[in-house]
Write an enzyme that holds these catalytic residues in place. Structure first.
Site, PDB file in Angstrom:
ATOM      1  N   SER A 173       8.762   1.806   0.610  1.00 61.66           N
ATOM      2  CA  SER A 173       8.560   2.887  -0.368  1.00 61.66           C
ATOM      3  C   SER A 173       9.920   3.307  -0.901  1.00 61.66           C
ATOM      4  O   SER A 173      10.925   3.225  -0.179  1.00 61.66           O
ATOM      5  CB  SER A 173       7.905   4.093   0.318  1.00 61.66           C
ATOM      6  N   TYR A 222       7.342   9.867   7.369  1.00 62.27           N
ATOM      7  CA  TYR A 222       6.958   8.771   6.468  1.00 62.27           C
ATOM      8  C   TYR A 222       8.196   8.061   5.928  1.00 62.27           C
ATOM      9  O   TYR A 222       8.284   6.831   5.943  1.00 62.27           O
ATOM     10  CB  TYR A 222       6.113   9.347   5.328  1.00 62.27           C
ATOM     11  N   LYS A 247       9.318   4.210   6.484  1.00 56.79           N
ATOM     12  CA  LYS A 247       9.465   3.258   5.377  1.00 56.79           C
ATOM     13  C   LYS A 247      10.899   2.712   5.298  1.00 56.79           C
ATOM     14  O   LYS A 247      11.111   1.574   4.888  1.00 56.79           O
ATOM     15  CB  LYS A 247       9.052   3.930   4.064  1.00 56.79           C
TER      16      LYS A 247
HETATM   17  P1  NDP Z   1      -4.420   4.235   0.252  1.00 57.52           P
HETATM   18  O1  NDP Z   1      -4.601   5.337   1.248  1.00 57.52           O
HETATM   19  O2  NDP Z   1      -5.022   4.398  -1.088  1.00 57.52           O
HETATM   20  O3  NDP Z   1      -4.928   2.842   0.868  1.00 57.52           O
HETATM   21  C1  NDP Z   1      -4.447   2.424   2.129  1.00 57.52           C
HETATM   22  C2  NDP Z   1      -5.557   1.741   2.865  1.00 57.52           C
HETATM   23  O4  NDP Z   1      -5.051   1.410   4.174  1.00 57.52           O
HETATM   24  C3  NDP Z   1      -6.762   2.661   3.084  1.00 57.52           C
HETATM   25  O5  NDP Z   1      -7.974   1.977   2.906  1.00 57.52           O
HETATM   26  C4  NDP Z   1      -6.541   3.095   4.511  1.00 57.52           C
HETATM   27  O6  NDP Z   1      -7.711   3.526   5.176  1.00 57.52           O
HETATM   28  C5  NDP Z   1      -5.982   1.840   5.122  1.00 57.52           C
HETATM   29  N1  NDP Z   1      -5.410   2.133   6.427  1.00 57.52           N
HETATM   30  C6  NDP Z   1      -4.749   3.262   6.805  1.00 57.52           C
HETATM   31  N2  NDP Z   1      -4.447   3.204   8.097  1.00 57.52           N
HETATM   32  C7  NDP Z   1      -4.939   2.021   8.556  1.00 57.52           C
HETATM   33  C8  NDP Z   1      -4.984   1.426   9.826  1.00 57.52           C
HETATM   34  N3  NDP Z   1      -4.475   2.040  10.899  1.00 57.52           N
HETATM   35  N4  NDP Z   1      -5.575   0.224   9.964  1.00 57.52           N
HETATM   36  C9  NDP Z   1      -6.112  -0.391   8.904  1.00 57.52           C
HETATM   37  N5  NDP Z   1      -6.140   0.137   7.666  1.00 57.52           N
HETATM   38  C10 NDP Z   1      -5.557   1.343   7.498  1.00 57.52           C
HETATM   39  O7  NDP Z   1      -2.859   4.011   0.128  1.00 57.52           O
HETATM   40  P2  NDP Z   1      -2.009   3.262  -1.019  1.00 57.52           P
HETATM   41  O8  NDP Z   1      -2.773   2.137  -1.573  1.00 57.52           O
HETATM   42  O9  NDP Z   1      -1.456   4.300  -1.910  1.00 57.52           O
HETATM   43  O10 NDP Z   1      -0.782   2.730  -0.127  1.00 57.52           O
HETATM   44  C11 NDP Z   1      -0.689   1.394   0.350  1.00 57.52           C
HETATM   45  C12 NDP Z   1       0.698   1.186   0.919  1.00 57.52           C
HETATM   46  O11 NDP Z   1       1.665   1.441  -0.093  1.00 57.52           O
HETATM   47  C13 NDP Z   1       1.017   2.130   2.077  1.00 57.52           C
HETATM   48  O12 NDP Z   1       1.803   1.451   3.035  1.00 57.52           O
HETATM   49  C14 NDP Z   1       1.835   3.215   1.391  1.00 57.52           C
HETATM   50  O13 NDP Z   1       2.680   3.881   2.283  1.00 57.52           O
HETATM   51  C15 NDP Z   1       2.594   2.395   0.379  1.00 57.52           C
HETATM   52  N6  NDP Z   1       3.113   3.162  -0.741  1.00 57.52           N
HETATM   53  C16 NDP Z   1       2.272   3.821  -1.596  1.00 57.52           C
HETATM   54  C17 NDP Z   1       2.785   4.519  -2.676  1.00 57.52           C
HETATM   55  C18 NDP Z   1       1.911   5.221  -3.660  1.00 57.52           C
HETATM   56  O14 NDP Z   1       2.458   5.899  -4.553  1.00 57.52           O
HETATM   57  N7  NDP Z   1       0.592   5.090  -3.610  1.00 57.52           N
HETATM   58  C19 NDP Z   1       4.237   4.626  -2.892  1.00 57.52           C
HETATM   59  C20 NDP Z   1       5.030   3.899  -1.926  1.00 57.52           C
HETATM   60  C21 NDP Z   1       4.479   3.205  -0.897  1.00 57.52           C
HETATM   61  P3  NDP Z   1      -7.961   5.138   5.318  1.00 57.52           P
HETATM   62  O15 NDP Z   1      -8.529   5.544   4.013  1.00 57.52           O
HETATM   63  O16 NDP Z   1      -8.903   5.282   6.461  1.00 57.52           O
HETATM   64  O17 NDP Z   1      -6.623   5.778   5.596  1.00 57.52           O
END
Ligand code: NDP
Length: 251
Positions: A138, A151, A155
């Site tokens: 991130s 967080y 990251k």
């Molecule tokens: P979302 O919450 O929209 O999607 C993440 C998915 O991962 C969800 O379905 C979530 O399920 C799942 N998840 C969470 N924990 C686990 C686990 N322990 N085991 C399996 N699946 C899991 O997040 P984003 O798409 O926004 O983010 C994706 C990645 O990108 C993350 O690593 C985030 O930190 C990173 N990121 C995102 C940014 C943004 O602006 N969106 C910016 C920078 C980095 P559940 O709904 O149950 O949590």
């Protein structure tokens, strides 16, 4: 642009793929001809995978043995693993003094420790040479952003893990890179959009004057996993509309 021959005959694991950025990444690899195992905690991953004509595996990446179970599921589904995308992650971080033990532990475990454990379990199944790993860091891990401490630390750890592992696995012909997204419109960031401080400090200064979409991350992830990046390893690529390079750049 998607090319159905780009990853033909190759298999890709994407964690956190039910929705958001992970869904976007899985969609891109499928369009580029790969077979994809979509891994997620939430059962909606079955629907997402079915919509893409791919396979799903419901799994909590923080569970002990999750990496071994994911590798086993991918091998059972496709017989090989070429690419691992460590995307699953959670937000919800706070200032350090507002973070209790459970919050710190949950965020560091999900966003950092689980990535190390899952990767350790999958690497022995990757082709050597030829395996590829793409981690999702991130921009908050590359520059200070007060208020999201655990967080951001996790990251930053992913960025260092990427560099570290590229050195350890380079001699085996496995490439390890990361993408560091800026603000991407997903369920994770939905609530922030109602927060004027977040909009003013994080969104308004983006030089390209928009938030990103999951597809904006999926393209660079596919590039790093592709043959076009055959000599690229250990890189953490910001994909942030120019935020890190020139935020507050608007006059
Ligand atoms: P979302 O919450 O929209 O999607 C993440 C998915 O991962 C969800 O379905 C979530 O399920 C799942 N998840 C969470 N924990 C686990 C686990 N322990 N085991 C399996 N699946 C899991 O997040 P984003 O798409 O926004 O983010 C994706 C990645 O990108 C993350 O690593 C985030 O930190 C990173 N990121 C995102 C940014 C943004 O602006 N969106 C910016 C920078 C980095 P559940 O709904 O149950 O949590």
């Amino acid at each position: 642009m998607p090319d159905p021959t780009r990853f033909a005959g190759q298999t890709v694991i994407v964690t956190g793929a039910a929705r958001g950025i992970g869904e976007g990444i899985a969609t891109r690899f499928a369009a580029d001809g790969a077979k994809v195992l979509l891994v997620d905690l939430i059962p909606e991953v079955e629907e997402t995978a079915a919509r893409l004509g791919q396979k799903a595996f419901t799994c909590d990446v923080t569970a002990r043995g999750a990496g071994e179970a994911i590798a086993k599921a991918a091998l059972a589904a496709f017989g090989r693993i070429d690419v691992l995308v460590n995307n699953a992650g959670i937000g919800g971080s706070k200032k350090l003094l507002d973070s209790d033990d459970d919050l710190i532990e949950r965020i560091i475990d999900t966003d950092l420790s689980a990535v190390l454990r899952v990767t350790r379990a999958v690497v022995p199944h990757l082709p050597q040479p030829g395996g590829r790993i793409v981690n999702i860091s991130s921009t908050f891990g590359l520059t200070g952003y007060p208020g999201t401490t655990a967080y951001a630390v996790a990251k930053a750890g992913i960025a260092q893990f990427t560099r570290q592992l590229s050195g350890e696995l380079g001699p085996s012909g496995i490439r390890v890179n990361a993408v560091a997204p800026g603000v991407i419109q997903t369920p994770m960031t939905m609530a922030h959009r109602e927060n004027p401080f977040y909009m003013r400090v994080v969104v308004d200064p983006i030089p390209l004057e928009r938030m990103g979409e999951p597809a904006d991350i999926a393209g660079p992830v596919a590039f790093l996993a592709s043959e076009d990046a055959a000599f690229v390893t250990g890189v953490v690529l910001p994909v942030d509309g120019g935020y890190l390079a020139a935020r507050h750049g608007k006059l």
